[in-house]
Scaffold this active site. Structure first.
Site, mmCIF file in Angstrom:
data_model
loop_
_atom_site.group_PDB
_atom_site.id
_atom_site.type_symbol
_atom_site.label_atom_id
_atom_site.label_comp_id
_atom_site.label_asym_id
_atom_site.label_seq_id
_atom_site.Cartn_x
_atom_site.Cartn_y
_atom_site.Cartn_z
ATOM 1 N N CYS A 180 -2.791 -4.761 -4.316
ATOM 2 C CA CYS A 180 -3.462 -5.372 -4.548
ATOM 3 C C CYS A 180 -3.268 -6.140 -6.301
ATOM 4 C CB CYS A 180 -4.896 -5.098 -4.623
ATOM 5 S SG CYS A 180 -5.207 -4.001 -5.239
ATOM 6 N N CYS A 208 -4.988 3.906 -5.985
ATOM 7 C CA CYS A 208 -5.979 2.195 -6.506
ATOM 8 C C CYS A 208 -7.033 2.288 -6.678
ATOM 9 C CB CYS A 208 -5.765 1.213 -5.994
ATOM 10 S SG CYS A 208 -5.526 -0.448 -6.126
ATOM 11 N N CYS A 236 -1.504 -1.975 -9.062
ATOM 12 C CA CYS A 236 -1.268 -1.451 -7.214
ATOM 13 C C CYS A 236 0.075 -2.950 -7.122
ATOM 14 C CB CYS A 236 -2.330 -2.093 -7.116
ATOM 15 S SG CYS A 236 -2.612 -1.283 -4.970
ATOM 16 N N CYS A 241 -7.996 -0.837 -3.778
ATOM 17 C CA CYS A 241 -7.912 -1.249 -2.564
ATOM 18 C C CYS A 241 -7.642 0.542 -1.486
ATOM 19 C CB CYS A 241 -6.651 -1.845 -2.527
ATOM 20 S SG CYS A 241 -4.888 -1.473 -2.491
ATOM 21 N N ASP A 284 21.590 -6.019 -24.198
ATOM 22 C CA ASP A 284 20.225 -6.460 -24.770
ATOM 23 C C ASP A 284 19.800 -4.863 -25.111
ATOM 24 O OD1 ASP A 284 17.881 -5.716 -26.282
ATOM 25 O OD2 ASP A 284 17.138 -7.473 -23.918
#
Length: 445
Positions: free
Chosen positions: A225, A244, A222, A247, A354
């Site tokens: 939170c 979530c 989330c 929250c 990379d």
């Protein structure tokens, strides 16, 4: 939008524009390149406020398109829609999406005294420079497509980029319209924090859910939170329907009902591109009939699900430059019955040096279907090793061909493609340019 420029600024701007156009003419006449960056770099030295002075002349405003994947296709679709309505559109069509490239795109539509003639400017912008260009551009609309890990040697984590975006966007005028991807938790949260007018785009098609979360997942926590998100289902990487449990943060409601819209080209990622462009076009007042007709007749940008016919055989080029994008192109390949694939892995600056990201790609899903996979590119052996590690069957039907020479690799792949099938080519960015040069230029071996 369409502001007048002071006389002294006009003089400096005219000088800068003249210098840029001279450079453009010289570079193109001598066939040294597309002149998509250098003119802007030189003009900027003469007039440091070039981006601001040019963009403020755009009659109906700037549309900024940012995100890891889909910028070029979304930009081209939106540009096509607007041009069909008779608007003049400036666009960095070469894909030069850093500051000098943006300036050069605007310079293309400017006369020798610095007057820019464009109704709209559609600028696709590298996600890392969005905070630097928002203030001078003062865009009318900001399209936030997605945030994935892309070039690991260049960019930080996606949440860092999002926080930078939020900080700068929140300082723009309240009438600015921001259109984020509702299915991306980071961008959905971004939109919920802004004081500007926010419209969302996203999917509402559970039948499109993936069977499982892919390896190349960037954000399953989330953004509000930090708790793990609960997903009802995922469409692509971390894009999906989420809440979530801690929250209460959840996916924002998209403006358009995705099931009521078709899509451009193949692949679920192009449904997102379609919805993003359609949402912006409707906000700009374009009628739905024009938008839908444009979608139905849209031609791919080069290298993005582009279809060619070479020596009588069908070829489809699917740009594959990061884990999420490559997983999606593999999904497109697996939805076909075609059995020949060419993968080309480079590690040049446009690709990112990379290449460890290939280990986050679900290549097992490509290998387990068997058939022929030809590999080439600067890092051909890295790609071949990844595919070998993906081959878990003792009785594999995979025919893996390693060919260092790209031209020979293309010839081999075509030779192994039956006349009634399509050769799918999955290249990184610089590899895509090389592949197209071979395919559309001199004759194949």
């Amino acid at each position: 939008m369409g502001n007048k420029i002071k006389l002294i600024d006009r003089v400096r701007l005219g000088f800068a524009v003249s210098a840029a156009k001279t450079v453009t003419f010289a570079v193109r006449s001598l066939r040294l390149g597309a002149a998509s960056v250098l003119p802007g770099s030189i003009a900027r030295r003469i007039e440091p406020r070039l981006l601001q002075l040019l963009s403020q002349q755009v009659k109906n405003g700037v549309i900024l398109i940012a995100g890891t994947n889909g910028k070029t296709t979304t930009s081209l679709l939106l540009k096509t829609i607007l041009e069909r309505k008779g608007y003049r559109v400036a666009h960095n069509s070469t894909g030069a999406n850093l500051e000098n490239g943006l300036m050069t795109a605007l310079l293309e539509n400017t006369n020798l005294v610095g007057s820019l003639a464009a109704d709209y400017a559609i600028l696709e912008v590298d996600e890392n420079i969005v905070p630097k260009v928002l203030t001078p551009l003062q865009p009318r609309i900001i399209l936030c497509l997605n945030l994935f890990r892309d070039q690991l040697d260049r960019y930080g984590e996606v949440d860092t980029i999002s926080k930078r975006w939020t900080k700068v966007i929140s300082t723009l005028p309240k009438e600015t319209v921001v259109i984020p991807n509702a299915d991306d938790p980071t961008l959905s949260h971004l939109g919920q924090q802004l004081p500007q007018r926010v419209l969302f785009f996203g999917l509402n098609e559970p039948e499109q859910y993936l069977e499982s979360i892919q390896h190349a997942v960037d954000s399953i926590y989330c953004p509000n939170c930090g708790h793990s998100l609960d997903y009802k289902g995922v469409y692509l990487s971390h894009l999906g329907d989420f809440t979530c449990p801690s929250c209460g943060f959840s996916k924002s409601k998209p403006t358009l009902e995705s099931s009521e819209w078709g899509q451009i080209l193949v692949g679920l990622y192009n449904k997102y591109n379609t919805l993003a462009a359609a949402t912006a076009a409707i906000e700009l007042g374009v009628d739905e009939a024009t938008i839908r007709d444009t979608i139905n007749n849209f031609q791919a940008a080069f290298g993005r699900a582009e279809d060619l016919v070479i020596d009588g055989k069908k070829v489809r080029i699917l740009l594959s430059k990061n884990p999420v994008g490559t997983n999606e192109t593999i999904r497109v390949v697996n939805q076909s019955t075609d059995k020949t694939t060419l993968m080309v892995l480079n590690d040049r600056t446009p690709d990112g040096t990379d290449v460890s990201w290939i280990w986050d790609v679900d290549t097992e899903k490509l290998v387990e279907r068997g058939g022929t996979i030809v590999v080439s590119g600067d890092r051909v052996y890295d790609m071949a090793l990844r595919l070998r590690y993906s081959d878990k069957s003792l009785e594999s039907n995979l025919n893996l061909i390693v060919e260092e020479d790209l031209r020979q690799a293309i010839a081999t792949a075509l030779k192994n493609t039956p006349d009634n099938e399509t050769l799918h080519i999955l290249p990184t960015y610089s590899a895509m340019l090389e592949v197209r040069e071979v395919l559309t230029g001199r004759k194949i071996l």
